[in-house]
Design a protein around this motif. Structure first.
Motif, PDB file in Angstrom:
ATOM      1  N   ASP A   1       0.847  -1.191   0.000  1.00  0.00           N
ATOM      2  CA  ASP A   1       0.000   0.000   0.000  1.00  0.00           C
ATOM      3  C   ASP A   1       0.883   1.242   0.000  1.00  0.00           C
ATOM      4  N   ALA A   2       0.255   2.398  -0.087  1.00  0.00           N
ATOM      5  CA  ALA A   2       1.011   3.644  -0.217  1.00  0.00           C
ATOM      6  C   ALA A   2       1.881   3.919   1.000  1.00  0.00           C
ATOM      7  N   GLU A   3       1.357   3.633   2.190  1.00  0.00           N
ATOM      8  CA  GLU A   3       2.108   3.918   3.409  1.00  0.00           C
ATOM      9  C   GLU A   3       3.392   3.091   3.464  1.00  0.00           C
ATOM     10  N   ASP A   4       3.268   1.781   3.211  1.00  0.00           N
ATOM     11  CA  ASP A   4       4.456   0.925   3.193  1.00  0.00           C
ATOM     12  C   ASP A   4       5.389   1.323   2.053  1.00  0.00           C
ATOM     13  N   GLY A   5       4.778   1.661   0.891  1.00  0.00           N
ATOM     14  CA  GLY A   5       5.590   2.059  -0.248  1.00  0.00           C
ATOM     15  C   GLY A   5       6.438   3.279   0.052  1.00  0.00           C
ATOM     16  N   GLU A   6       5.840   4.255   0.724  1.00  0.00           N
ATOM     17  CA  GLU A   6       6.580   5.470   1.074  1.00  0.00           C
ATOM     18  C   GLU A   6       7.715   5.148   2.045  1.00  0.00           C
ATOM     19  N   CYS A   7       7.433   4.286   3.026  1.00  0.00           N
ATOM     20  CA  CYS A   7       8.466   3.909   4.003  1.00  0.00           C
ATOM     21  C   CYS A   7       9.630   3.184   3.329  1.00  0.00           C
ATOM     22  N   VAL A   8       9.304   2.228   2.443  1.00  0.00           N
ATOM     23  CA  VAL A   8      10.366   1.482   1.745  1.00  0.00           C
ATOM     24  C   VAL A   8      11.194   2.436   0.890  1.00  0.00           C
ATOM     25  N   PHE A   9      10.522   3.373   0.229  1.00  0.00           N
ATOM     26  CA  PHE A   9      11.263   4.320  -0.604  1.00  0.00           C
ATOM     27  C   PHE A   9      12.221   5.151   0.243  1.00  0.00           C
ATOM     28  N   ILE A  10      11.760   5.633   1.376  1.00  0.00           N
ATOM     29  CA  ILE A  10      12.594   6.478   2.238  1.00  0.00           C
ATOM     30  C   ILE A  10      13.828   5.721   2.715  1.00  0.00           C
ATOM     31  N   VAL A  11      13.624   4.457   3.116  1.00  0.00           N
ATOM     32  CA  VAL A  11      14.722   3.664   3.687  1.00  0.00           C
ATOM     33  C   VAL A  11      15.656   3.135   2.599  1.00  0.00           C
ATOM     34  N   GLU A  12      15.082   2.622   1.515  1.00  0.00           N
ATOM     35  CA  GLU A  12      15.872   1.898   0.518  1.00  0.00           C
ATOM     36  C   GLU A  12      16.319   2.739  -0.682  1.00  0.00           C
ATOM     37  N   ARG A  13      15.624   3.819  -0.966  1.00  0.00           N
ATOM     38  CA  ARG A  13      15.926   4.671  -2.120  1.00  0.00           C
ATOM     39  C   ARG A  13      16.175   3.847  -3.393  1.00  0.00           C
ATOM     40  N   PRO A  14      15.159   3.143  -3.867  1.00  0.00           N
ATOM     41  CA  PRO A  14      15.324   2.319  -5.073  1.00  0.00           C
ATOM     42  C   PRO A  14      15.612   3.179  -6.298  1.00  0.00           C
ATOM     43  N   ASP A  15      16.115   2.542  -7.345  1.00  0.00           N
ATOM     44  CA  ASP A  15      16.417   3.241  -8.591  1.00  0.00           C
ATOM     45  C   ASP A  15      15.144   3.557  -9.370  1.00  0.00           C
TER      46      ASP A  15
ATOM     47  N   ARG B   1       3.840  12.028  -3.110  1.00  0.00           N
ATOM     48  CA  ARG B   1       4.638  12.055  -1.886  1.00  0.00           C
ATOM     49  C   ARG B   1       6.111  11.740  -2.183  1.00  0.00           C
ATOM     50  N   ILE B   2       6.324  10.748  -3.033  1.00  0.00           N
ATOM     51  CA  ILE B   2       7.698  10.370  -3.372  1.00  0.00           C
ATOM     52  C   ILE B   2       8.408  11.510  -4.094  1.00  0.00           C
ATOM     53  N   LEU B   3       7.728  12.111  -5.063  1.00  0.00           N
ATOM     54  CA  LEU B   3       8.349  13.183  -5.847  1.00  0.00           C
ATOM     55  C   LEU B   3       8.554  14.442  -5.009  1.00  0.00           C
ATOM     56  N   GLU B   4       7.727  14.602  -3.983  1.00  0.00           N
ATOM     57  CA  GLU B   4       7.923  15.730  -3.069  1.00  0.00           C
ATOM     58  C   GLU B   4       9.222  15.562  -2.297  1.00  0.00           C
ATOM     59  N   ARG B   5       9.522  14.319  -1.942  1.00  0.00           N
ATOM     60  CA  ARG B   5      10.764  14.023  -1.226  1.00  0.00           C
ATOM     61  C   ARG B   5      11.967  13.986  -2.166  1.00  0.00           C
ATOM     62  N   ALA B   6      11.744  13.408  -3.347  1.00  0.00           N
ATOM     63  CA  ALA B   6      12.850  13.201  -4.289  1.00  0.00           C
ATOM     64  C   ALA B   6      12.367  13.552  -5.697  1.00  0.00           C
ATOM     65  N   PRO B   7      12.488  14.808  -6.101  1.00  0.00           N
ATOM     66  CA  PRO B   7      11.971  15.245  -7.401  1.00  0.00           C
ATOM     67  C   PRO B   7      12.536  14.482  -8.591  1.00  0.00           C
ATOM     68  N   ASP B   8      13.703  13.856  -8.422  1.00  0.00           N
ATOM     69  CA  ASP B   8      14.304  13.115  -9.525  1.00  0.00           C
ATOM     70  C   ASP B   8      13.941  11.630  -9.514  1.00  0.00           C
ATOM     71  N   ALA B   9      13.015  11.232  -8.633  1.00  0.00           N
ATOM     72  CA  ALA B   9      12.611   9.821  -8.560  1.00  0.00           C
ATOM     73  C   ALA B   9      12.021   9.365  -9.894  1.00  0.00           C
ATOM     74  N   ARG B  10      12.324   8.135 -10.270  1.00  0.00           N
ATOM     75  CA  ARG B  10      11.821   7.564 -11.513  1.00  0.00           C
ATOM     76  C   ARG B  10      10.642   6.653 -11.195  1.00  0.00           C
ATOM     77  N   ILE B  11       9.486   6.996 -11.731  1.00  0.00           N
ATOM     78  CA  ILE B  11       8.253   6.290 -11.399  1.00  0.00           C
ATOM     79  C   ILE B  11       7.538   5.841 -12.663  1.00  0.00           C
TER      80      ILE B  11
END
Length: 207
Positions: free
Chosen positions: A33-47, A66-76
């Motif tokens: 879900d989104a909550e777990d997804g956000e947590c995993v992204f913060i901790v793991e910073r996937p490519d 939320r992800i792009l707010e934290r990391a504008p260069d995130a690839r989604i």
């Protein structure tokens, strides 16, 4: 490459592993879900993140925001059962670099991951790209085209039967902000009541 797959169906992650088996060294991270997804992204910073639109709580669009707010260069890459060009257009507007339909060719996902994850490019399957091109005027005429990503998320949650208090908690905002946004949406869409707002959402396929 490390890829985060956010989807509430475990079989999807298994399927992704299968289609990516020949793509070299890839580590798959998972969230349901989104909550777990956000947590995993913060901790793991996937490519790269592959995010389903229809998640159990808030949508994949909200997670992407939320992800792009934290990391504008995130690839989604947004991943959905819906091949409606309006959803693909919304994904690109939200900052996603790709959109793939689950009902399409599995090679589309592989190509999207190669293009977005490997080269930092953008990807739309040719059929969806053509649909967006030909549906351009119709998309612009849609009432929902007047709404931004946050308004769309609140509308979706309203149509799911959530109260304003619940929505405020889910989208990490205040009750007052959500109530004001609901009022603004009614003005933008030319409806007078929340019931009419929800009916419009259902008729438009947002629910």
């Amino acid at each position: 490459m490390r890829i985060l797959i956010v989807d509430d169906h475990p079989i999807v992650a298994s399927g992704c592993r299968a289609v990516l088996a020949d793509e070299g060294e890839i580590e798959i991270l998972e969230a349901a879900d989104a909550e777990d997804g956000e947590c995993v992204f913060i901790v793991e910073r996937p490519d790269l993140c592959v995010i389903d639109i229809n998640l159990p709580t808030v949508s994949g669009f909200e997670l992407a925001r939320r992800i792009l707010e934290r990391a504008p260069d995130a690839r989604i890459i947004m991943f959905s059962m819906n091949d409606d060009p309006a959803f693909a257009a919304r994904a690109i507007e939200c900052g996603a670099k790709g959109y793939v339909s689950k009902t399409g060719d599995p090679d589309d996902l592989v190509e999207a991951i190669r293009t977005v994850g490997g080269g930092g490019g953008t990807y739309l399957p040719s059929a969806i790209a053509r649909s967006i091109a030909f549906a351009g005027p119709m998309l612009a005429q849609s009432p929902l085209s007047k709404l931004n990503a946050r308004e769309m998320e609140i509308l979706r949650l309203l149509s799911a039967g959530k109260s304003l208090s619940e929505i405020a908690w889910l989208v990490q905002s205040s009750y007052k902000t959500v109530a004001n946004t609901s009022s603004i949406m009614r003005q933008k869409l030319g409806v007078k009541t929340s019931v009419e707002l929800v009916r419009l959402a259902i008729d438009s396929g947002v629910a």
